[in-house]
Design a protein around this motif. Structure first.
Motif, short mmCIF file in Angstrom:
data_model
loop_
_atom_site.label_atom_id
_atom_site.label_comp_id
_atom_site.label_asym_id
_atom_site.label_seq_id
_atom_site.Cartn_x
_atom_site.Cartn_y
_atom_site.Cartn_z
N ASP A 1 11.89 -8.92 -3.16
CA ASP A 1 11.95 -10.12 -2.33
C ASP A 1 11.14 -11.29 -2.90
N GLY A 2 10.46 -11.10 -4.01
CA GLY A 2 9.69 -12.18 -4.62
C GLY A 2 8.38 -12.46 -3.93
N VAL A 3 7.77 -11.45 -3.30
CA VAL A 3 6.53 -11.63 -2.54
C VAL A 3 5.34 -11.22 -3.39
N ALA A 4 4.42 -12.15 -3.66
CA ALA A 4 3.30 -11.88 -4.55
C ALA A 4 2.00 -11.52 -3.79
N ASN B 1 0.81 -1.22 0.00
CA ASN B 1 0.00 0.00 0.00
C ASN B 1 0.84 1.27 0.00
N THR B 2 2.16 1.12 -0.05
CA THR B 2 3.07 2.24 -0.20
C THR B 2 4.12 1.82 -1.22
N LEU B 3 4.78 2.80 -1.82
CA LEU B 3 5.80 2.47 -2.80
C LEU B 3 6.92 1.66 -2.18
N SER B 4 7.34 2.02 -0.97
CA SER B 4 8.45 1.30 -0.34
C SER B 4 8.10 -0.15 -0.06
N GLU B 5 6.88 -0.41 0.45
CA GLU B 5 6.45 -1.78 0.72
C GLU B 5 6.32 -2.57 -0.57
N TYR B 6 5.71 -1.96 -1.55
CA TYR B 6 5.50 -2.59 -2.86
C TYR B 6 6.84 -2.95 -3.50
N ARG B 7 7.73 -1.99 -3.54
CA ARG B 7 9.03 -2.22 -4.15
C ARG B 7 9.81 -3.32 -3.44
N GLN B 8 9.81 -3.30 -2.11
CA GLN B 8 10.56 -4.31 -1.37
C GLN B 8 10.02 -5.71 -1.66
N ASN B 9 8.71 -5.82 -1.78
CA ASN B 9 8.12 -7.12 -2.10
C ASN B 9 8.46 -7.57 -3.52
N VAL C 1 18.70 -1.37 -9.37
CA VAL C 1 18.32 -2.78 -9.37
C VAL C 1 17.07 -2.95 -10.24
N VAL C 2 17.04 -4.02 -11.03
CA VAL C 2 15.87 -4.36 -11.85
C VAL C 2 15.14 -5.51 -11.18
N HIS C 3 13.87 -5.27 -10.84
CA HIS C 3 13.12 -6.37 -10.21
C HIS C 3 12.85 -7.46 -11.24
N PRO C 4 12.72 -8.71 -10.79
CA PRO C 4 12.59 -9.83 -11.73
C PRO C 4 11.16 -10.12 -12.14
N ALA D 1 -0.01 1.73 -14.72
CA ALA D 1 0.41 2.70 -13.71
C ALA D 1 1.13 2.01 -12.55
N LEU D 2 0.61 0.86 -12.12
CA LEU D 2 1.25 0.12 -11.02
C LEU D 2 2.60 -0.46 -11.45
N GLU D 3 2.66 -0.96 -12.67
CA GLU D 3 3.89 -1.59 -13.13
C GLU D 3 5.00 -0.56 -13.32
N LEU D 4 4.65 0.64 -13.77
CA LEU D 4 5.64 1.72 -13.83
C LEU D 4 6.16 2.04 -12.43
N ALA D 5 5.26 2.13 -11.46
CA ALA D 5 5.66 2.47 -10.09
C ALA D 5 6.67 1.48 -9.54
N GLY D 6 6.48 0.20 -9.85
CA GLY D 6 7.39 -0.81 -9.35
C GLY D 6 8.81 -0.68 -9.87
N ASN D 7 8.96 0.00 -11.00
CA ASN D 7 10.28 0.17 -11.61
C ASN D 7 10.93 1.52 -11.34
N LEU D 8 10.15 2.53 -10.97
CA LEU D 8 10.71 3.86 -10.75
C LEU D 8 11.86 3.89 -9.74
N PRO D 9 11.81 3.11 -8.64
CA PRO D 9 12.92 3.14 -7.69
C PRO D 9 14.25 2.66 -8.26
N SER D 10 14.22 2.03 -9.44
CA SER D 10 15.47 1.60 -10.07
C SER D 10 16.38 2.78 -10.39
#
Length: 415
Positions: A31-34, A20-28, A358-361, A344-353
């Motif tokens: 970490d491979g958390v779905a 529910n936050t960018l930091s939590e979402y990005r960390q998951n 780091v590129v999430h898998p 919009a969500l998928e872009l957000a997951g990559n912005l912290p790169s």
């Protein structure tokens, strides 16, 4: 239109099945958390779904929740979080100069299905049909609920662009800012799709609804054994403004909207056309004044359908083949397909790169389909790529609508 006007992202708010936050979402994502799960759907029984677990009472009263919609509630939560993240004080601004542009895949099916079910308990007597139905089901509802909650009096509308809608919301915001139609925009995408049985039934009857003993492994783009989509709800809204305005207030800048394209296949209602998808990516690059090798990350739309993944990777190979420093990933393997919110969500997951390099898998790829192979496809583990300068975000939808959006690292030296 001021073609030289530069548009930047200065805030974002989101809710996804795994954060529910960018930091939590990005960390998951790293970490491979779905966090996908099984839910019960009327007439369908148990299905896999991505369910958001945010606090709707953070920004709404119980009466507002009763009278409004799930999509509106998601939109309000994301918009409020985005404004807070941006550091803006909306009450000090001219709210008639703020625009709200939200992408949606569909809207109103949830409320209509529920009302039909409700009156079926009373011999279909329409006096039991709620008087809230019309404002709940008009297509502009999610954006309209945002304006009412935040007191925004500028333009608002939703952009119906199937599953390309999340990108389309951001593109619309950039265009309106360049045209001078608004001075600030709240833009992105919203989805409430898991609350309608119709969308599950439709995908099931197309043979495109994922089935797996473990819901967290059901969404498996590019895997040889993929068997369909996991439907999800969610939302992501961005604060978008002109660069000069962001600099004047000392805003934190997530990235700059550098290029985009929306085009149409004009060939099939469901099966994507890789030639048109490749053309879409190339035209976005041309608008940005970039070459394929300038892109650091391509976030794929791939939904884990058999043919859809193959068609997109055919297009990606055509445009980015030979680009050794362009990494390719996918976010739906974590959150399922959030429909109007997906891009919009998928872009957000990559912005912290841009910050961590780091590129999430893509997860759940146990047996890569040879038809989806690409040398720099990031699978199952994050990739420490070093400097990330740009992201190309693909988002495609039914009836052959394609969108590609390019966000680049903001470089203060090029002001």
């Amino acid at each position: 239109m001021q073609q030289s006007t530069r548009i930047v992202i200065t805030g974002l708010g989101l809710t996804a099945p795994n954060g529910n936050t960018l930091s939590e979402y990005r960390q998951n994502l790293l970490d491979g958390v779905a966090r996908l799960q099984n839910i019960e759907i009327r007439h369908m029984g148990q299905v896999h779904a991505g369910v958001c677990d945010f606090d709707p009472l953070k920004y709404q009263k119980r009466k507002e929740l009763r009278n409004g919609t799930r999509a509106g509630s998601i939109a309000i939560y994301c918009a409020r979080e985005a404004v807070a993240d941006s550091g803006l004080d909306l009450d000090s601004l001219d709210k008639s100069r703020i625009g709200v542009y939200l992408g949606i895949t569909e809207h109103g099916n949830v409320e209509t299905e529920n009302e039909i079910f409700n009156i079926s308990q009373f011999n279909y007597d329409t006096k039991f049909w709620t008087h809230h139905h019309n404002p709940r089901t008009v297509a502009n509802n999610p954006a309209g609920e945002v304006t009412m909650n935040l007191g925004i009096t500028g333009p608002h509308y939703t952009i119906g662009a199937a599953c390309a809608a999340g990108n389309a919301g951001l593109i619309q915001a950039a265009q309106m800012l360049m045209l001078g139609e608004c001075d600030l925009a709240l833009a992105g995408g919203i989805s409430e799709s898991i609350h309608t049985f119709g969308i599950f039934a439709g995908f099931k009857n197309q043979g495109a609804l994922a089935v797996h003993e473990d819901p967290n492994k059901a969404s498996r783009p590019f895997d040889q054994d993929r068997n369909g989509i996991v439907v999800s709800e969610g939302g992501c809204i961005y604060v978008v403004e002109r660069l000069e305005d962001a600099l004047a207030r000392g805003a934190t800048i997530y990235g700059e909207i550098a290029g985009w394209c929306i085009n149409s296949d004009a060939t099939d209602a469901v099966l994507p056309n890789p030639e048109r998808q490749a053309q879409c990516m190339r035209q976005a690059l041309a608008r940005a004044g970039m070459e394929p090798g300038d892109i650091s990350i391509v976030n794929t739309h791939a939904t884990a359908t058999k043919q859809g993944d193959i068609q997109e990777m055919t297009a990606v190979r055509e445009v980015f083949g030979g680009c050794e420093n362009t990494w390719v990933n996918n976010t739906k393997s974590f959150i399922g397909h959030a429909m109007g919110a997906a891009g919009a969500l998928e872009l957000a997951g990559n912005l912290p790169s841009f910050d961590d390099g780091v590129v999430h898998p893509t997860i759940n790829v146990d047996n890569l389909d040879p038809s989806c192979e690409f040398p720099t496809l990031v699978l199952n583990e994050p990739k420490k790529a070093g400097r990330i300068d740009s992201i190309l975000n693909n988002s495609f939808g039914m009836l052959g609508i394609n969108s590609a959006l390019i966000i680049k690292r903001y470089d203060a030296a090029t002001q």
